[in-house]
Design a protein around this motif. Structure first.
Motif, PDB file in Angstrom:
ATOM      1  N   PRO A 150      58.270  34.203  42.837  1.00 47.76           N
ATOM      2  CA  PRO A 150      56.922  34.361  43.410  1.00 47.76           C
ATOM      3  C   PRO A 150      56.295  35.738  43.171  1.00 47.76           C
ATOM      4  CG  PRO A 150      58.353  33.290  44.985  1.00 47.76           C
ATOM      5  CD  PRO A 150      59.220  33.710  43.834  1.00 47.76           C
ATOM      6  N   VAL A 151      57.116  36.749  42.989  1.00 43.22           N
ATOM      7  CA  VAL A 151      56.561  38.085  42.732  1.00 43.22           C
ATOM      8  C   VAL A 151      55.747  38.087  41.441  1.00 43.22           C
ATOM      9  CG1 VAL A 151      57.175  40.484  42.270  1.00 43.22           C
ATOM     10  CG2 VAL A 151      58.432  39.197  43.981  1.00 43.22           C
ATOM     11  N   ALA A 152      56.178  37.343  40.465  1.00 42.67           N
ATOM     12  CA  ALA A 152      55.451  37.269  39.193  1.00 42.67           C
ATOM     13  C   ALA A 152      54.068  36.664  39.402  1.00 42.67           C
ATOM     14  CB  ALA A 152      56.242  36.451  38.186  1.00 42.67           C
ATOM     15  N   TYR A 153      53.966  35.687  40.295  1.00 44.59           N
ATOM     16  CA  TYR A 153      52.662  35.082  40.571  1.00 44.59           C
ATOM     17  C   TYR A 153      51.768  36.049  41.338  1.00 44.59           C
ATOM     18  CZ  TYR A 153      54.637  30.742  38.894  1.00 44.59           C
ATOM     19  OH  TYR A 153      55.209  29.789  38.097  1.00 44.59           O
ATOM     20  N   ALA A 154      52.354  36.935  42.126  1.00 46.40           N
ATOM     21  CA  ALA A 154      51.571  37.939  42.846  1.00 46.40           C
ATOM     22  C   ALA A 154      50.930  38.926  41.870  1.00 46.40           C
ATOM     23  CB  ALA A 154      52.451  38.677  43.849  1.00 46.40           C
ATOM     24  N   VAL A 155      51.608  39.208  40.757  1.00 48.75           N
ATOM     25  CA  VAL A 155      51.049  40.114  39.752  1.00 48.75           C
ATOM     26  C   VAL A 155      49.791  39.497  39.127  1.00 48.75           C
ATOM     27  CG1 VAL A 155      51.528  41.293  37.567  1.00 48.75           C
ATOM     28  CG2 VAL A 155      53.289  41.150  39.313  1.00 48.75           C
ATOM     29  N   CYS A 156      49.716  38.188  39.110  1.00 52.38           N
ATOM     30  CA  CYS A 156      48.540  37.516  38.571  1.00 52.38           C
ATOM     31  C   CYS A 156      47.282  37.843  39.372  1.00 52.38           C
ATOM     32  CB  CYS A 156      48.736  36.002  38.565  1.00 52.38           C
ATOM     33  SG  CYS A 156      50.048  35.452  37.494  1.00 52.38           S
ATOM     34  N   MET A 157      47.452  38.220  40.621  1.00 49.19           N
ATOM     35  CA  MET A 157      46.312  38.568  41.464  1.00 49.19           C
ATOM     36  C   MET A 157      45.619  39.849  40.982  1.00 49.19           C
ATOM     37  SD  MET A 157      46.083  36.178  43.484  1.00 49.19           S
ATOM     38  CE  MET A 157      47.120  34.758  43.573  1.00 49.19           C
ATOM     39  N   LEU A 158      46.276  40.586  40.098  1.00 47.65           N
ATOM     40  CA  LEU A 158      45.648  41.787  39.554  1.00 47.65           C
ATOM     41  C   LEU A 158      44.393  41.449  38.751  1.00 47.65           C
ATOM     42  CD1 LEU A 158      48.685  43.932  38.382  1.00 47.65           C
ATOM     43  CD2 LEU A 158      47.212  44.309  40.355  1.00 47.65           C
ATOM     44  N   MET A 159      44.318  40.227  38.280  1.00 48.31           N
ATOM     45  CA  MET A 159      43.135  39.817  37.541  1.00 48.31           C
ATOM     46  C   MET A 159      41.897  39.900  38.443  1.00 48.31           C
ATOM     47  SD  MET A 159      43.374  36.746  34.814  1.00 48.31           S
ATOM     48  CE  MET A 159      42.519  35.398  35.514  1.00 48.31           C
ATOM     49  N   GLY A 160      42.001  39.369  39.633  1.00 47.89           N
ATOM     50  CA  GLY A 160      40.893  39.443  40.582  1.00 47.89           C
ATOM     51  C   GLY A 160      40.620  40.858  41.050  1.00 47.89           C
ATOM     52  N   VAL A 161      41.680  41.624  41.267  1.00 46.68           N
ATOM     53  CA  VAL A 161      41.520  43.021  41.692  1.00 46.68           C
ATOM     54  C   VAL A 161      40.803  43.819  40.609  1.00 46.68           C
ATOM     55  CG1 VAL A 161      42.778  45.129  42.270  1.00 46.68           C
ATOM     56  CG2 VAL A 161      43.510  42.951  43.235  1.00 46.68           C
ATOM     57  N   GLY A 162      41.180  43.615  39.371  1.00 50.44           N
ATOM     58  CA  GLY A 162      40.524  44.304  38.261  1.00 50.44           C
ATOM     59  C   GLY A 162      39.058  43.938  38.155  1.00 50.44           C
ATOM     60  N   PHE A 163      38.756  42.677  38.396  1.00 47.82           N
ATOM     61  CA  PHE A 163      37.362  42.240  38.367  1.00 47.82           C
ATOM     62  C   PHE A 163      36.558  42.937  39.452  1.00 47.82           C
ATOM     63  CE2 PHE A 163      33.918  39.254  39.369  1.00 47.82           C
ATOM     64  CZ  PHE A 163      33.367  39.091  38.113  1.00 47.82           C
ATOM     65  N   LEU A 164      37.136  43.053  40.646  1.00 44.84           N
ATOM     66  CA  LEU A 164      36.440  43.728  41.745  1.00 44.84           C
ATOM     67  C   LEU A 164      36.259  45.218  41.472  1.00 44.84           C
ATOM     68  CD1 LEU A 164      38.059  42.011  44.855  1.00 44.84           C
ATOM     69  CD2 LEU A 164      35.744  41.720  43.977  1.00 44.84           C
ATOM     70  N   VAL A 165      37.266  45.863  40.920  1.00 46.28           N
ATOM     71  CA  VAL A 165      37.164  47.297  40.610  1.00 46.28           C
ATOM     72  C   VAL A 165      36.088  47.525  39.549  1.00 46.28           C
ATOM     73  CG1 VAL A 165      38.395  49.252  39.589  1.00 46.28           C
ATOM     74  CG2 VAL A 165      39.515  47.846  41.308  1.00 46.28           C
ATOM     75  N   ALA A 166      36.059  46.698  38.528  1.00 44.16           N
ATOM     76  CA  ALA A 166      35.033  46.832  37.494  1.00 44.16           C
ATOM     77  C   ALA A 166      33.643  46.572  38.077  1.00 44.16           C
ATOM     78  CB  ALA A 166      35.315  45.882  36.342  1.00 44.16           C
ATOM     79  N   GLY A 167      33.537  45.593  38.950  1.00 37.94           N
ATOM     80  CA  GLY A 167      32.256  45.326  39.612  1.00 37.94           C
ATOM     81  C   GLY A 167      31.794  46.492  40.461  1.00 37.94           C
ATOM     82  N   ALA A 168      32.728  47.152  41.145  1.00 38.79           N
ATOM     83  CA  ALA A 168      32.382  48.340  41.931  1.00 38.79           C
ATOM     84  C   ALA A 168      31.887  49.455  41.011  1.00 38.79           C
ATOM     85  CB  ALA A 168      33.590  48.804  42.735  1.00 38.79           C
ATOM     86  N   GLY A 169      32.480  49.580  39.846  1.00 35.47           N
ATOM     87  CA  GLY A 169      32.023  50.578  38.882  1.00 35.47           C
ATOM     88  C   GLY A 169      30.614  50.292  38.378  1.00 35.47           C
TER      89      GLY A 169
END
Length: 89
Positions: A50-69
């Motif tokens: 399951p930890v590997a699937y948690a790393v997949c959530m970085l896709m959404g986090v990256g999208f939010l960080v780029a949107g904030a930029g």
């Protein structure tokens, strides 16, 4: 009279550029992790923990960080345009 907002030179970085770059990198890491974790489903092998699937959530986090930029860059451009408009009167 020019109605265009003055833009920064191409060699200068705008206030939100760093966030957009960081968000893109985090998004790409999440995208690669998504491809890696989905591959066993198609290959018929054992799935990742399951930890590997948690790393997949970085896709959404990256999208939010780029949107904030992008929002930070928009705000800076608006402030710059407002300062030019007030100074030009």
């Amino acid at each position: 009279m020019r109605s265009e907002t003055p833009s920064a030179r191409s060699d200068e970085s705008a206030p939100g550029d760093g966030l957009v770059r960081a968000g893109a990198i985090v998004f790409l890491i999440g995208a690669v992790a998504t491809l890696v974790t989905v591959a066993p489903l198609f290959l018929g092998t054992d799935p990742f923990p399951p930890v590997a699937y948690a790393v997949c959530m970085l896709m959404g986090v990256g999208f939010l960080v780029a949107g904030a930029g992008v929002l930070r860059s928009i705000a800076a451009q608006r402030r710059q345009a407002k300062a030019v408009a007030v100074g030009g009167d």
